[in-house]
Design a protein around this motif. Structure first.
Motif, PDB file in Angstrom:
ATOM      1  N   VAL A 217       1.308  -8.306   2.851  1.00 40.64           N
ATOM      2  CA  VAL A 217       0.336  -9.331   3.170  1.00 40.64           C
ATOM      3  C   VAL A 217       0.463  -9.807   4.416  1.00 40.64           C
ATOM      4  CG1 VAL A 217      -0.336 -11.814   2.491  1.00 40.64           C
ATOM      5  CG2 VAL A 217       0.150 -10.256   0.726  1.00 40.64           C
ATOM      6  N   GLY A 218      -0.880  -9.679   5.191  1.00 41.97           N
ATOM      7  CA  GLY A 218      -0.884 -10.136   6.576  1.00 41.97           C
ATOM      8  C   GLY A 218      -0.937  -9.063   7.291  1.00 41.97           C
ATOM      9  N   GLY A 219      -0.573  -7.797   6.628  1.00 44.17           N
ATOM     10  CA  GLY A 219      -0.730  -6.656   7.703  1.00 44.17           C
ATOM     11  C   GLY A 219      -2.096  -5.544   7.331  1.00 44.17           C
ATOM     12  N   LYS A 220      -2.105  -4.657   7.936  1.00 43.60           N
ATOM     13  CA  LYS A 220      -3.222  -3.846   7.807  1.00 43.60           C
ATOM     14  C   LYS A 220      -3.153  -2.953   6.719  1.00 43.60           C
ATOM     15  CE  LYS A 220      -6.045  -5.583  10.924  1.00 43.60           C
ATOM     16  NZ  LYS A 220      -7.304  -6.067  10.699  1.00 43.60           N
ATOM     17  N   ALA A 221      -4.163  -2.881   5.750  1.00 40.65           N
ATOM     18  CA  ALA A 221      -4.031  -1.841   4.691  1.00 40.65           C
ATOM     19  C   ALA A 221      -3.776  -0.198   5.339  1.00 40.65           C
ATOM     20  CB  ALA A 221      -5.226  -1.722   3.817  1.00 40.65           C
ATOM     21  N   ALA A 222      -3.490   0.606   4.434  1.00 43.00           N
ATOM     22  CA  ALA A 222      -3.261   2.005   4.974  1.00 43.00           C
ATOM     23  C   ALA A 222      -4.722   2.740   5.541  1.00 43.00           C
ATOM     24  CB  ALA A 222      -2.810   3.042   3.668  1.00 43.00           C
ATOM     25  N   ALA A 223      -4.667   3.391   6.594  1.00 45.90           N
ATOM     26  CA  ALA A 223      -5.640   3.765   7.420  1.00 45.90           C
ATOM     27  C   ALA A 223      -6.533   4.756   6.259  1.00 45.90           C
ATOM     28  CB  ALA A 223      -5.081   4.559   8.511  1.00 45.90           C
ATOM     29  N   LEU A 226      -8.497   2.538   3.750  1.00 43.16           N
ATOM     30  CA  LEU A 226      -9.668   2.044   4.527  1.00 43.16           C
ATOM     31  C   LEU A 226     -10.867   3.068   4.828  1.00 43.16           C
ATOM     32  CD1 LEU A 226      -7.918  -0.388   7.013  1.00 43.16           C
ATOM     33  CD2 LEU A 226      -9.028  -1.010   4.695  1.00 43.16           C
ATOM     34  N   ALA A 227     -10.446   4.468   5.217  1.00 39.47           N
ATOM     35  CA  ALA A 227     -11.413   5.311   5.468  1.00 39.47           C
ATOM     36  C   ALA A 227     -11.982   5.702   4.240  1.00 39.47           C
ATOM     37  CB  ALA A 227     -10.833   6.589   6.017  1.00 39.47           C
ATOM     38  N   GLN A 228     -11.103   5.844   3.088  1.00 38.36           N
ATOM     39  CA  GLN A 228     -11.859   6.044   1.718  1.00 38.36           C
ATOM     40  C   GLN A 228     -13.027   5.116   1.385  1.00 38.36           C
ATOM     41  OE1 GLN A 228     -11.534   9.192   0.455  1.00 38.36           O
ATOM     42  NE2 GLN A 228     -12.845   8.760  -1.458  1.00 38.36           N
ATOM     43  N   GLU A 234     -16.933   2.161  -3.921  1.00 39.14           N
ATOM     44  CA  GLU A 234     -16.584   1.995  -5.331  1.00 39.14           C
ATOM     45  C   GLU A 234     -16.455   3.241  -5.897  1.00 39.14           C
ATOM     46  OE1 GLU A 234     -18.409  -1.017  -8.678  1.00 39.14           O
ATOM     47  OE2 GLU A 234     -19.364   1.004  -8.615  1.00 39.14           O
ATOM     48  N   GLY A 235     -15.223   3.544  -6.876  1.00 42.26           N
ATOM     49  CA  GLY A 235     -15.094   4.691  -7.833  1.00 42.26           C
ATOM     50  C   GLY A 235     -14.587   5.523  -6.941  1.00 42.26           C
ATOM     51  N   SER A 236     -13.774   5.575  -5.941  1.00 44.71           N
ATOM     52  CA  SER A 236     -13.495   6.491  -4.920  1.00 44.71           C
ATOM     53  C   SER A 236     -11.819   6.765  -5.426  1.00 44.71           C
ATOM     54  CB  SER A 236     -13.444   6.239  -3.459  1.00 44.71           C
ATOM     55  OG  SER A 236     -12.753   4.902  -3.133  1.00 44.71           O
ATOM     56  N   GLU A 237     -11.389   7.668  -5.092  1.00 45.65           N
ATOM     57  CA  GLU A 237      -9.806   7.900  -5.219  1.00 45.65           C
ATOM     58  C   GLU A 237      -9.210   8.667  -4.076  1.00 45.65           C
ATOM     59  OE1 GLU A 237      -9.053  11.252  -8.287  1.00 45.65           O
ATOM     60  OE2 GLU A 237     -11.440  11.025  -8.329  1.00 45.65           O
TER      61      GLU A 237
END
Length: 239
Positions: A217-223, A226-228, A234-237
């Motif tokens: 929490v507070g950090g960036k989500a995996a690149a 985010l790209a996906q 919605e509905g991506s994997e």
């Protein structure tokens, strides 16, 4: 001759056995593939339904927060600049709704009051300058991304509204929450233990996470995530 004949018979029997066994094996493989595909499709459907339900829950929570701050922004105390009465009322309301604090700022971003500090205590400027400036510029409410609070020095999220006085914007009012509020939403869903569910703000910062929130929490989500999401929200994997 007899041995050669026996060998040929064995070969014929082996071919016959293969002819009988192979279709059964192929049938089993086809069944296994179809079963896997059905389970995968079912899992995807359940996951998507859960994601939509969580989205609706988060949207409902944010709507409730906005309703609270709108109600407080219409207080006669603010129109009369009675900050003492407003401070007392805002402190009680923040406690009632499980919020962190209310922050009232002037047109320059200077905090006038912050319910985390006694009224009259010297206060810093607004902790999220981009959100503050957007409220002043657009005259519309805003839901902030996660940022480090000027008083708490911890990650916080705010919902804020501009306040008019005599037809002009005079203040901004923010209602602050710790990420724990959204962490509770995930816990309440009682999700499967092997699921990793993440709530991300518009900047790609992790607001809540089912596993090891204290680390993420507070950090960036995996690149890659985010790209996906940018390609298919919605509905991506991920593969």
């Amino acid at each position: 001759m007899f041995s050669k004949h026996l060998l040929s018979v064995r070969q014929v029997l082996f071919v016959i056995v293969l002819a009988l066994v192979l279709p059964a094996l192929l049938g089993a493989v086809v069944f296994a593939v179809r079963s896997y595909q059905e389970r995968l499709a079912n899992t995807k459907s359940i996951t998507l339904q859960t994601a939509r339900a969580l989205t609706a829950t988060v949207d409902g929570e944010l709507s409730s927060m906005l309703h609270t701050v709108h109600t407080m922004a219409s207080s006669p105390d603010l129109q009369q600049a009675d900050f003492a009465d407003f401070y007392r009322h805002a402190t009680l309301v923040a406690q009632d709704v499980g919020a962190l604090n209310f922050v009232l700022s002037d047109l320059h971003g200077q905090q006038i009051l912050n319910t985390l500090r006694p009224l009259g205590t010297p206060l810093p400027v607004h902790g999220n300058r981009p959100s503050f400036e957007q409220m002043i510029k657009t005259g519309k409410p805003i839901i902030s991304d996660l940022f480090i609070g000027a008083v708490t020095r911890k990650p916080v999220l705010t919902v804020g509204v501009p306040i008019e006085r005599n037809g002009k914007i005079a203040y901004t009012l923010d209602l602050g929450y710790l990420p724990d509020r959204f962490q509770q939403l995930l816990v309440q869903r009682q999700l499967p233990a092997d699921w990793i569910v993440v709530i991300i703000d518009a900047s790609g910062t992790v607001v809540a996470r089912t596993h090891a929130p204290e680390k993420f929490v507070g950090g960036k989500a995996a690149a890659s995530l985010l790209a996906q999401m940018a390609r298919a929200p919605e509905g991506s994997e991920l593969v």
